[in-house]
Write a protein that holds these residues in place. Structure first.
Motif, PDB file in Angstrom:
ATOM      1  N   LEU A 185       0.810  -1.220   0.000  1.00 63.20           N
ATOM      2  CA  LEU A 185       0.000   0.000   0.000  1.00 63.20           C
ATOM      3  C   LEU A 185       0.844   1.272   0.000  1.00 63.20           C
ATOM      4  O   LEU A 185       0.391   2.331  -0.436  1.00 63.20           O
ATOM      5  CB  LEU A 185      -0.978  -0.011   1.178  1.00 63.20           C
ATOM      6  N   ALA A 186       2.067   1.155   0.460  1.00 66.79           N
ATOM      7  CA  ALA A 186       2.934   2.345   0.468  1.00 66.79           C
ATOM      8  C   ALA A 186       3.227   2.819  -0.953  1.00 66.79           C
ATOM      9  O   ALA A 186       3.546   3.979  -1.178  1.00 66.79           O
ATOM     10  CB  ALA A 186       4.240   2.030   1.186  1.00 66.79           C
ATOM     11  N   ASN A 187       3.100   1.910  -1.917  1.00 66.47           N
ATOM     12  CA  ASN A 187       3.476   2.271  -3.293  1.00 66.47           C
ATOM     13  C   ASN A 187       2.319   2.503  -4.244  1.00 66.47           C
ATOM     14  O   ASN A 187       2.536   2.784  -5.414  1.00 66.47           O
ATOM     15  CB  ASN A 187       4.357   1.153  -3.885  1.00 66.47           C
ATOM     16  N   VAL A 188       1.097   2.363  -3.753  1.00 69.22           N
ATOM     17  CA  VAL A 188      -0.010   2.399  -4.721  1.00 69.22           C
ATOM     18  C   VAL A 188      -0.322   3.803  -5.243  1.00 69.22           C
ATOM     19  O   VAL A 188      -0.773   3.968  -6.369  1.00 69.22           O
ATOM     20  CB  VAL A 188      -1.325   1.776  -4.177  1.00 69.22           C
ATOM     21  N   GLU A 189      -0.062   4.795  -4.413  1.00 66.33           N
ATOM     22  CA  GLU A 189      -0.430   6.165  -4.792  1.00 66.33           C
ATOM     23  C   GLU A 189       0.188   6.551  -6.141  1.00 66.33           C
ATOM     24  O   GLU A 189      -0.431   7.213  -6.969  1.00 66.33           O
ATOM     25  CB  GLU A 189       0.038   7.118  -3.705  1.00 66.33           C
ATOM     26  N   GLU A 190       1.401   6.096  -6.328  1.00 65.43           N
ATOM     27  CA  GLU A 190       2.128   6.417  -7.561  1.00 65.43           C
ATOM     28  C   GLU A 190       1.334   5.956  -8.791  1.00 65.43           C
ATOM     29  O   GLU A 190       1.266   6.656  -9.802  1.00 65.43           O
ATOM     30  CB  GLU A 190       3.489   5.709  -7.507  1.00 65.43           C
ATOM     31  N   TYR A 191       0.741   4.762  -8.687  1.00 62.10           N
ATOM     32  CA  TYR A 191      -0.053   4.248  -9.816  1.00 62.10           C
ATOM     33  C   TYR A 191      -1.215   5.181 -10.127  1.00 62.10           C
ATOM     34  O   TYR A 191      -1.541   5.424 -11.282  1.00 62.10           O
ATOM     35  CB  TYR A 191      -0.614   2.851  -9.526  1.00 62.10           C
ATOM     36  N   LEU A 192      -1.817   5.680  -9.080  1.00 62.09           N
ATOM     37  CA  LEU A 192      -2.973   6.546  -9.307  1.00 62.09           C
ATOM     38  C   LEU A 192      -2.536   7.842  -9.977  1.00 62.09           C
ATOM     39  O   LEU A 192      -3.184   8.324 -10.898  1.00 62.09           O
ATOM     40  CB  LEU A 192      -3.655   6.847  -7.971  1.00 62.09           C
ATOM     41  N   TYR A 193      -1.423   8.374  -9.526  1.00 65.68           N
ATOM     42  CA  TYR A 193      -0.964   9.633 -10.109  1.00 65.68           C
ATOM     43  C   TYR A 193      -0.451   9.442 -11.536  1.00 65.68           C
ATOM     44  O   TYR A 193      -0.357  10.400 -12.290  1.00 65.68           O
ATOM     45  CB  TYR A 193       0.090  10.283  -9.215  1.00 65.68           C
ATOM     46  N   GLU A 194      -0.135   8.195 -11.891  1.00 62.06           N
ATOM     47  CA  GLU A 194       0.189   7.938 -13.305  1.00 62.06           C
ATOM     48  C   GLU A 194      -1.068   7.500 -14.049  1.00 62.06           C
ATOM     49  O   GLU A 194      -1.006   7.016 -15.162  1.00 62.06           O
ATOM     50  CB  GLU A 194       1.255   6.840 -13.417  1.00 62.06           C
ATOM     51  N   ILE A 195      -2.207   7.604 -13.409  1.00 63.50           N
ATOM     52  CA  ILE A 195      -3.532   7.243 -13.921  1.00 63.50           C
ATOM     53  C   ILE A 195      -3.597   5.757 -14.282  1.00 63.50           C
ATOM     54  O   ILE A 195      -4.427   5.344 -15.094  1.00 63.50           O
ATOM     55  CB  ILE A 195      -3.974   8.099 -15.144  1.00 63.50           C
ATOM     56  N   GLN A 196      -2.750   4.966 -13.666  1.00 66.75           N
ATOM     57  CA  GLN A 196      -2.845   3.517 -13.918  1.00 66.75           C
ATOM     58  C   GLN A 196      -3.821   2.940 -12.900  1.00 66.75           C
ATOM     59  O   GLN A 196      -3.429   2.217 -11.980  1.00 66.75           O
ATOM     60  CB  GLN A 196      -1.482   2.875 -13.759  1.00 66.75           C
ATOM     61  N   THR A 197      -5.077   3.291 -13.084  1.00 64.20           N
ATOM     62  CA  THR A 197      -6.068   2.907 -12.074  1.00 64.20           C
ATOM     63  C   THR A 197      -6.205   1.386 -11.981  1.00 64.20           C
ATOM     64  O   THR A 197      -6.464   0.856 -10.909  1.00 64.20           O
ATOM     65  CB  THR A 197      -7.445   3.513 -12.399  1.00 64.20           C
ATOM     66  N   ASN A 198      -6.027   0.691 -13.097  1.00 63.79           N
ATOM     67  CA  ASN A 198      -6.159  -0.765 -13.050  1.00 63.79           C
ATOM     68  C   ASN A 198      -5.053  -1.379 -12.191  1.00 63.79           C
ATOM     69  O   ASN A 198      -5.291  -2.271 -11.394  1.00 63.79           O
ATOM     70  CB  ASN A 198      -6.173  -1.364 -14.466  1.00 63.79           C
ATOM     71  N   ARG A 199      -3.821  -0.841 -12.313  1.00 64.01           N
ATOM     72  CA  ARG A 199      -2.710  -1.361 -11.503  1.00 64.01           C
ATOM     73  C   ARG A 199      -2.951  -1.052 -10.026  1.00 64.01           C
ATOM     74  O   ARG A 199      -2.698  -1.875  -9.150  1.00 64.01           O
ATOM     75  CB  ARG A 199      -1.380  -0.701 -11.938  1.00 64.01           C
ATOM     76  N   TYR A 200      -3.431   0.141  -9.777  1.00 63.50           N
ATOM     77  CA  TYR A 200      -3.731   0.568  -8.406  1.00 63.50           C
ATOM     78  C   TYR A 200      -4.718  -0.422  -7.770  1.00 63.50           C
ATOM     79  O   TYR A 200      -4.497  -0.934  -6.675  1.00 63.50           O
ATOM     80  CB  TYR A 200      -4.318   1.977  -8.467  1.00 63.50           C
ATOM     81  N   LEU A 201      -5.789  -0.715  -8.510  1.00 60.14           N
ATOM     82  CA  LEU A 201      -6.806  -1.618  -7.960  1.00 60.14           C
ATOM     83  C   LEU A 201      -6.268  -3.039  -7.824  1.00 60.14           C
ATOM     84  O   LEU A 201      -6.558  -3.729  -6.843  1.00 60.14           O
ATOM     85  CB  LEU A 201      -8.064  -1.585  -8.838  1.00 60.14           C
ATOM     86  N   GLU A 202      -5.455  -3.450  -8.781  1.00 61.09           N
ATOM     87  CA  GLU A 202      -4.860  -4.795  -8.669  1.00 61.09           C
ATOM     88  C   GLU A 202      -4.057  -4.917  -7.375  1.00 61.09           C
ATOM     89  O   GLU A 202      -4.076  -5.948  -6.711  1.00 61.09           O
ATOM     90  CB  GLU A 202      -3.895  -5.048  -9.836  1.00 61.09           C
ATOM     91  N   GLU A 203      -3.327  -3.856  -7.039  1.00 57.71           N
ATOM     92  CA  GLU A 203      -2.511  -3.890  -5.818  1.00 57.71           C
ATOM     93  C   GLU A 203      -3.404  -4.014  -4.583  1.00 57.71           C
ATOM     94  O   GLU A 203      -3.108  -4.775  -3.668  1.00 57.71           O
ATOM     95  CB  GLU A 203      -1.635  -2.633  -5.705  1.00 57.71           C
ATOM     96  N   LEU A 204      -4.505  -3.250  -4.570  1.00 55.83           N
ATOM     97  CA  LEU A 204      -5.420  -3.369  -3.422  1.00 55.83           C
ATOM     98  C   LEU A 204      -5.924  -4.806  -3.308  1.00 55.83           C
ATOM     99  O   LEU A 204      -6.033  -5.354  -2.212  1.00 55.83           O
ATOM    100  CB  LEU A 204      -6.626  -2.440  -3.564  1.00 55.83           C
ATOM    101  N   TRP A 205      -6.223  -5.402  -4.444  1.00 56.18           N
ATOM    102  CA  TRP A 205      -6.756  -6.762  -4.419  1.00 56.18           C
ATOM    103  C   TRP A 205      -5.708  -7.780  -3.957  1.00 56.18           C
ATOM    104  O   TRP A 205      -6.047  -8.820  -3.411  1.00 56.18           O
ATOM    105  CB  TRP A 205      -7.383  -7.101  -5.782  1.00 56.18           C
ATOM    106  N   LYS A 206      -4.427  -7.447  -4.166  1.00 56.15           N
ATOM    107  CA  LYS A 206      -3.383  -8.337  -3.630  1.00 56.15           C
ATOM    108  C   LYS A 206      -3.498  -8.416  -2.115  1.00 56.15           C
ATOM    109  O   LYS A 206      -3.315  -9.472  -1.516  1.00 56.15           O
ATOM    110  CB  LYS A 206      -1.995  -7.766  -3.966  1.00 56.15           C
ATOM    111  N   THR A 207      -3.816  -7.291  -1.500  1.00 58.45           N
ATOM    112  CA  THR A 207      -3.908  -7.308  -0.027  1.00 58.45           C
ATOM    113  C   THR A 207      -5.134  -8.110   0.410  1.00 58.45           C
ATOM    114  O   THR A 207      -5.121  -8.732   1.466  1.00 58.45           O
ATOM    115  CB  THR A 207      -3.946  -5.886   0.572  1.00 58.45           C
TER     116      THR A 207
END
Ligand code: MSP
Length: 654
Positions: free
Chosen positions: A396-418
């Motif tokens: 979760l410490a690294n997900v914000e970066e995905y959002l700011y690169e508008i990689q919303t799918n990667r961001y959500l994938e990371e949440l789902w990993k947790t």
């Protein structure tokens, strides 16, 4: 994209009022809304702009066709957009209309500044104009000397007196900007396209018209009343007039924009014209221009004439607005095209949301109720689940970066990993066994770990699904807001002691047959048609109820061997190649084939193909196609069917 500035300005394109809102518009707006909501939750001062683009010949014509004045017509459609965004609870701070008096004043001011600094001059313009795209094209850009390379419609030659913007002067400065700001254009792959385009040379841009009226007049100081401004100059300026440019400058401290969200079709305007205008005005450049891909339906572009436009309201009503938001932002990697299907939407809801997220909450409600009367303590997590907690925090410490690169799918994938870590912790921790063994602390620690993971996910998912995540948070005894964001995400703290509340399932399973919206009916009809066609192809037996054809029917199709003698790309088309195929006739046949994704012209020249030779000629992008190639397609792509050994051109197949 880092959040160095406290003020964050996020924009959507302003939508043309010649069409009612569809899923493509909803997509851009939902991405922008999600970013705005995230930034607000993270404590930033956000200004989020959307609105409508109401001038230009296209709108004038659309109004006329309906017997309305352009203003009446623009009022009506603009209102449809505003209403939809209100129903969708889009958290915009301002809805701008290019017919707003203060916007028009700002555009005139900008024109005056550019004119006074020598960037605008008067000349005569001669060019091929596409009314539908509101764009001029050079001769070399046209398809078959006449047709618009963007939409395939006929262009008209326009010669008129015009004011020009010295775009050519900004070529080097633009290149410097792209070079020194690697994240100026997102996704990064798009940046190269823009750089190549600019390197090919920029012509000065015609920025006024005299052939119609419906637009912003030039400033009085220029005194040339027959001109109105080019709609793209007018439209792009909205990003600063909305902040008060040229008027009261009230909100200009939000400038420069953090991100202009747009679709890939309007990248050129935003990544080339817009920064050049800004340089001329002496204003800073936006931090990011982010271009998303295109939503298609069964692989085809959506259009009113094809009747395949997806109405976002209908989908949100049928499946839930927030489920729809999740689907759009999860399904497609930013920048790529995506095909909209309700089956995929239902799968995401039932699987990601229902099974992965919803069931996890249900398990926690069930176990905490049964074993601990819903009262949970987190103090055992560090003893029994330190590794899982560390792993979750690291993700979760690294997900914000995905959002700011508008990689919303990667961001959500990371949440789902947790969520997977949480599910696994239950399966291996087996609180029910621990309870039987009298190891209550361990059982409690597992339940608390999972509840805490759910709490963190509730916070980070909040910008995507605002109301659902508040319900989830409430079930875990807290509220999502800036404070809980700082506590649970920034500071990696835990919910210490809390009481779980039993709530109804967040994502009831969607049974397809319950949803009989017109869109579902249409999709089912389409599916039936496809199935029927496939069954026909497989030539199933008569008992299975599938039509068999007679040999005579088969021979109604003339199949012939042909030799490709010429092959070339169709300019501006992603799919099409133009072939000249020798079928042993007097003249070669021109065949326009949608195979560019799999074959280059060089692969095809002097090779043999199999052709359906008695198809009625059809027009594609203004070009006549006199046959069809036989090909086979599966998951791995498409390949042409060719004779095993060379045969004379025109040899019959069958
Ligand atoms: N008015 C201009 C924008 C001016 S901004 C200064 C315009 N308007 S539009 O209504 O035609 O399109 C607005 C946005 O919707 C564009 O970003 C476009 O990419 C997006 N979409 C329209 N159809 C789309 C799909 N089928 N799929 C995804 N987005 C597409 O252009």
């Amino acid at each position: 994209m880092s959040d160095t500035c406290k003020k964050v300005y996020i924009t959507t394109p302003i939508y043309y009022v010649n069409d009612v809102p569809h899923i493509g518009h909803a997509y851009t707006t939902i991405i922008a809304d999600t970013l705005a909501r995230y930034s607000r939750m993270a404590g930033m001062d956000v200004f989020f702009l959307t609105g409508t683009d109401e001038h230009g010949q296209k709108i004038e014509q659309a109004a006329k066709a309906r017997g309305k004045s352009p203003q009446e017509y623009a009022d009506e459609i603009s209102d449809r957009f505003k209403q939809l965004w209100d129903e969708f609870e889009i958290s915009y701070d301002k809805f701008i209309r290019t017919t707003d008096a203060d916007h028009m004043k700002g555009v005139q001011k900008a024109f005056e500044v550019m004119y006074n600094n020598g960037d605008i001059y008067k000349d005569v313009y001669r060019g091929h104009y596409c009314v539908s795209c509101e764009t001029f094209f050079t001769e070399t850009q046209l398809v078959d000397d006449e047709f618009c390379p963007e939409c395939g419609r006929s262009t008209t030659i326009v010669e008129e007196e015009s004011y020009f913007f010295r775009l050519s002067k900004y070529q080097d400065k633009l290149l410097e900007w792209y070079e020194s700001h690697p994240e100026s254009i997102l996704p990064k792959s798009k940046r190269n396209e823009v750089i190549n385009f600019v390197k090919n040379g920029l012509d000065d841009l015609s920025i006024t018209r005299t052939s119609f009226d419906w637009g912003v007049k030039l400033p009085e100081s220029i005194n040339d009343p027959k001109h109105v401004m080019y709609v793209w100059l007018d439209a792009l300026m909205n990003y600063v007039t909305a902040l008060g440019y040229g008027d009261d400058e009230a909100r200009m401290d939000y400038w420069p924009a953090k991100v202009h969200l747009i679709g890939k079709d309007i990248l050129r305007f935003h990544a080339i014209y817009w920064p050049a205008f800004l340089m001329s005005l002496g204003l800073e450049l936006p931090q990011h221009v982010a271009a998303h891909g295109w939503w298609t339906r069964n692989g085809e572009k959506m259009s009113k004439s094809k009747g395949n436009v997806v109405n976002p309201k209908e989908i949100a009503d049928a499946y839930g607005l927030e489920n729809f938001r999740y689907f759009m932002l999860r399904e497609v990697p930013f920048g790529q095209d995506g095909d909209f299907s309700q089956r995929a939407l239902i799968d995401r809801i039932n699987s990601d949301l229902g099974n992965d997220l919803g069931n996890l909450l249900n398990r926690i409600i069930g176990m905490s109720g049964k074993y601990f009367d819903f009262n949970v303590k987190s103090d055992g997590i560090k003893t029994y689940h330190a590794d899982e907690l560390a792993e979750v925090n690291a993700i979760l410490a690294n997900v914000e970066e995905y959002l700011y690169e508008i990689q919303t799918n990667r961001y959500l994938e990371e949440l789902w990993k947790t969520l997977r870590i949480a599910n696994k912790a239950i399966d291996t921790g087996m609180p029910w066994t621990k309870m039987k063994e009298g190891k209550e602390d361990e059982a409690m620690a597992t339940i608390a770990l999972v509840a805490n993971i759910l709490a963190k996910v509730a916070v980070l998912l909040h910008p995507f699904m605002p109301k659902t995540t508040q319900k989830l948070a409430k079930a875990l005894g807290f509220e999502v807001n800036h404070e809980s964001y700082v506590k649970l995400i920034k500071n990696n703290e835990l919910l210490e002691t809390f009481t779980i509340e039993k709530i109804p399932p967040l994502f009831p399973r969607i049974e397809e047959q319950l949803l009989e919206t017109p869109a579902v009916k249409e999709e089912k009809k389409e599916e039936k048609k496809i199935k029927k066609q496939e069954a026909k192809k497989e030539n199933k037996s008569e008992e299975s109820g599938v039509n068999l054809i007679t040999i005579d029917q088969f021979f109604q199709t003339q199949l012939k061997v042909g030799t490709v003698i010429e092959a070339e790309e169709v300019p501006k088309s992603k799919k099409l190649l133009k072939l000249q195929v020798d079928l042993g006739e007097e003249k070669p046949r021109q065949i326009i084939a949608g195979i560019k994704e799999w074959y280059s012209p060089e692969d095809l020249k002097n090779t043999q193909v199999c052709v359906v030779a008695n198809l009625k000629p059809a027009k594609l992008m203004g070009m006549v196609s006199e046959g069809m190639l036989l090909a086979a397609k599966d998951d791995e792509g498409l390949c042409l069917i060719r004779p095993e050994k060379p045969r004379k051109p025109g040899s019959a197949i069958g």
